[in-house]
Design an enzyme around this catalytic site. Structure first.
Site, PDB file in Angstrom:
ATOM      1  CB  ALA A 137      -9.000  -4.580  -4.650  1.00  0.00           C
ATOM      2  CB  SER A 140      -6.899 -14.627   1.443  1.00  0.00           C
ATOM      3  OG  SER A 140      -5.683 -14.003   1.858  1.00  0.00           O
ATOM      4  CB  ILE A 141      -6.593 -11.036   5.363  1.00  0.00           C
ATOM      5  CG1 ILE A 141      -5.859 -12.155   5.481  1.00  0.00           C
ATOM      6  CG2 ILE A 141      -6.733 -10.141   6.381  1.00  0.00           C
ATOM      7  CD1 ILE A 141      -4.295 -11.831   5.954  1.00  0.00           C
ATOM      8  CB  ALA A 142      -9.154  -7.225   4.280  1.00  0.00           C
ATOM      9  CD  GLN A 143     -15.410  -7.901   0.336  1.00  0.00           C
ATOM     10  OE1 GLN A 143     -15.057  -9.285   0.225  1.00  0.00           O
ATOM     11  NE2 GLN A 143     -16.373  -7.460   0.214  1.00  0.00           N
ATOM     12  CB  VAL A 144     -10.441  -2.416  -0.670  1.00  0.00           C
ATOM     13  CG1 VAL A 144     -10.686  -0.875  -0.997  1.00  0.00           C
ATOM     14  CG2 VAL A 144      -9.316  -2.923  -0.002  1.00  0.00           C
ATOM     15  CE  LYS A 158      -6.498  -4.129   3.519  1.00  0.00           C
ATOM     16  NZ  LYS A 158      -4.861  -3.956   3.344  1.00  0.00           N
ATOM     17  CG  ASP A 293       4.271  -6.948  -0.812  1.00  0.00           C
ATOM     18  OD1 ASP A 293       5.259  -7.367  -1.573  1.00  0.00           O
ATOM     19  OD2 ASP A 293       3.243  -7.270  -0.659  1.00  0.00           O
TER      20      ASP A 293
END
Length: 566
Positions: A137, A140-144, A158, A293
């Site tokens: 996934a 905008s800030i990180a990807q996994v 992450k 969230d």
């Protein structure tokens, strides 16, 4: 002004881009009212106005969402925060903000490799037994990325996007300046508190940029949830976790938005709804640290009717005092006690507002009283909280940011519960826990603990009192005691005194002109005007004109008109 205080050419270029997007999406008038378009154009920056007329035909909430999407991660995050501010924005704006997602194409592994090598101490293929090059996934800030440890444990890695912290800091710098300018130049935006919203955004983004902080949040919540064995929080692998990368157990389950699969696997929807509600209610009411969230993408359903929560980048924190106030509010809503609800909301609104408190209190009491006699199962607690924030919004009163985040979590949670079980009622789950917390608060041990803390504070104040009095008397002897007095409408009183002094001065000048001119009239010789000594005539004419002005000013003052020309 903003243009003069920009710190670098890069900021100027980004500002040009932001204003260009605003103009194209129909906000050109606001840009011009701020004076930024003319200043930038004089500075040689061309703003693109093409297609602005076509985009301006869209509804304002849609326009604003498109602006945030086009401006990138910082602004998308701002929109996601605004989605929880039902106390500031109407339902049409909230609906658009909730459509904002940070999903973006993932970066190639080669662009991440230098940063990963520095953080992990080696190539990811060597550190892990398996490392998937394609991201699972991306945001905008990180990807996994999915990976496997050498002991066979399946994990997710992450990774923060390289350079994203510098981009976000530059955007926050500009947003802070734009918010200050907008609040000063556009009074219609003041109720939305732009500077406060930017501060909230900055705090939230800086916490999310620290991926190790997310893991600390996860471990704290996992510890708090230890008494609920059906709640799963992924384990953190600290040997590989840094501020720019974290490693947690991989969760294999049914995502919260894939409800159709629940029936195929035989999971109990009703039980899942109840367990999820109990977990989040415990986090909010008892622990004071909650997943802020809990949308379907962050929830997974596991065998044996267990529930896993992931992604603790955004958490809410409630002080003991705030939890007590929340407890009173929820009990007031559930038990249909309008007096309690009104008292709590007025305390939250504070004194720094101009709302009609009598009207607000009446409206709240009418709202709560409409549920009097209604069966408990018919109460929609999330909807009730949403309606209460709507009442506050109508009176231009905002909630503290921690409470706005909490209400958003409440509404999201109830929506998920009803998605699992149409007969789910948050009030049925909340009331037993609320009563349990109330009973625990008034147990002898708890009351004794609070009394002891209060006594210690009183003794501390009493212990410091002699020193404080000594300093006060010493300053008084030296003439250094200052007394501040804040009197309402003092400026208006001062203006009236100034006007009276001006009129008195004018009256003295007129009297002097009359006396002086009378003396001049008796002197022979010199220039004449209409057969009279010229200087004496001019003096009398000036005195006459001044007298007319003075009479006019006094007449206008007696009729309550503005005296701006005095």
């Amino acid at each position: 002004m903003l243009i003069e205080t920009l710190g670098s050419a890069r900021d100027m270029g980004r500002l040009n881009q932001i204003l260009g997007v605003l103009i194209r999406h129909g906000f050109g008038d606001s840009v011009r009212r701020l004076g930024l378009a003319d200043r930038l154009e004089r500075a040689g920056h061309a703003l693109r106005w093409e297609h602005a007329a076509d985009l301006a035909k869209l509804e304002p909430p849609v326009q604003l969402r498109l602006v945030l999407e086009e401006l990138g991660p910082t602004f998308v995050k701002l929109g996601q925060i605004l989605a929880g501010r039902a106390d500031l924005f109407g339902p049409e704006y909230i609906a658009e903000f909730e459509k904002l997602h940070s999903n973006v194409p993932g970066l190639p592994l080669d662009e991440l490799r230098p940063q990963l090598r520095e953080d992990l101490g080696g190539e990811p293929e060597a550190v892990f037994a398996r490392f998937d090059t394609e991201p699972l996934a991306a945001a905008s800030i990180a990807q996994v990325h999915r990976a496997q440890l050498h002991d066979g444990t399946e994990v997710v890695v992450k990774i923060r996007r390289p350079g994203i912290d510098r981009t976000i800091e530059a955007d926050l710098r500009l947003m802070g300046r734009l918010a200050a300018l907008a609040e000063a130049e556009l009074p219609a935006l003041k109720p939305y508190r732009p500077q406060q919203l930017v501060r909230e955004l900055a705090q939230s983004l800086r916490r999310e940029l620290d991926l190790a902080s997310e893991c600390r949040n996860a471990e704290r919540i996992a510890t708090n949830m230890a008494g609920l064995p059906w709640i799963v929080v992924p384990r953190v692998h600290w040997d590989f976790t840094r501020s720019r990368v974290n490693v947690q157990d991989f969760v294999q389950g049914i995502a919260g938005h894939e409800l159709a699969q629940l029936d195929e696997t035989g999971l109990d929807r009703t039980l899942l709804a109840r367990r999820g509600a109990q977990a989040v209610l415990k986090q909010i009411v008892q622990d004071g640290l909650f997943h802020a969230d809990p949308h379907p993408g962050n929830v997974f359903y596991l065998p044996d009717n267990r529930i896993a929560f992931i992604d603790f980048g955004m958490v809410g924190r409630l002080s003991a005092r705030r939890r007590e106030e929340l407890l009173q509010l929820l009990m007031g809503l559930v038990e249909r006690d309008p007096r309690t609800v009104a008292d709590v909301l007025l305390d939250w609104a504070g004194d720094a507002h101009t709302a009609n408190l009598s009207s607000l209190e009446t409206e709240i009491e009418t709202f709560v009283d409409q549920y009097h006699g209604a069966p408990l199962a018919e109460l929609n607690l999330g909807q009730m909280l949403g309606d209460v924030t709507g009442i506050l919004r109508g009176h231009q009163l905002g909630l503290p940011s921690d409470l706005a985040l909490l209400i958003k979590a409440f509404i999201t949670l109830e929506g998920m519960g009803r998605g699992l079980d149409p007969d789910f009622h948050m009030t049925s789950e909340a009331l037993p826990l609320l009563k349990q917390v109330v009973r625990a608060r008034y147990q002898p041990k708890a009351m004794a603990t609070r009394a002891w803390k209060t006594l210690r504070r009183v003794l501390s104040v009493a212990e410091q009192l002699p020193d404080d009095l000594t300093r006060l008397l010493r300053n008084a002897r030296r003439g250094k005691v200052h007394v501040g007095i804040d009197i309402a409408h003092l400026k208006r009183v001062g203006d009236q005194i100034d006007r009276a002094a001006n009129r008195l001065a004018m009256a003295l000048i007129i009297a002097a002109l009359i006396v002086g001119s009378s003396i001049v009239m008796t002197v022979q010789g010199g220039p004449t005007l209409f057969g009279l000594p010229a200087f004496g005539f001019i003096g009398f004419a000036s005195a006459f004109a001044g007298g007319l002005w003075l009479v006019r000013a006094i007449w206008r003052s007696s009729h309550g008109k503005d005296l701006g020309d005095d």
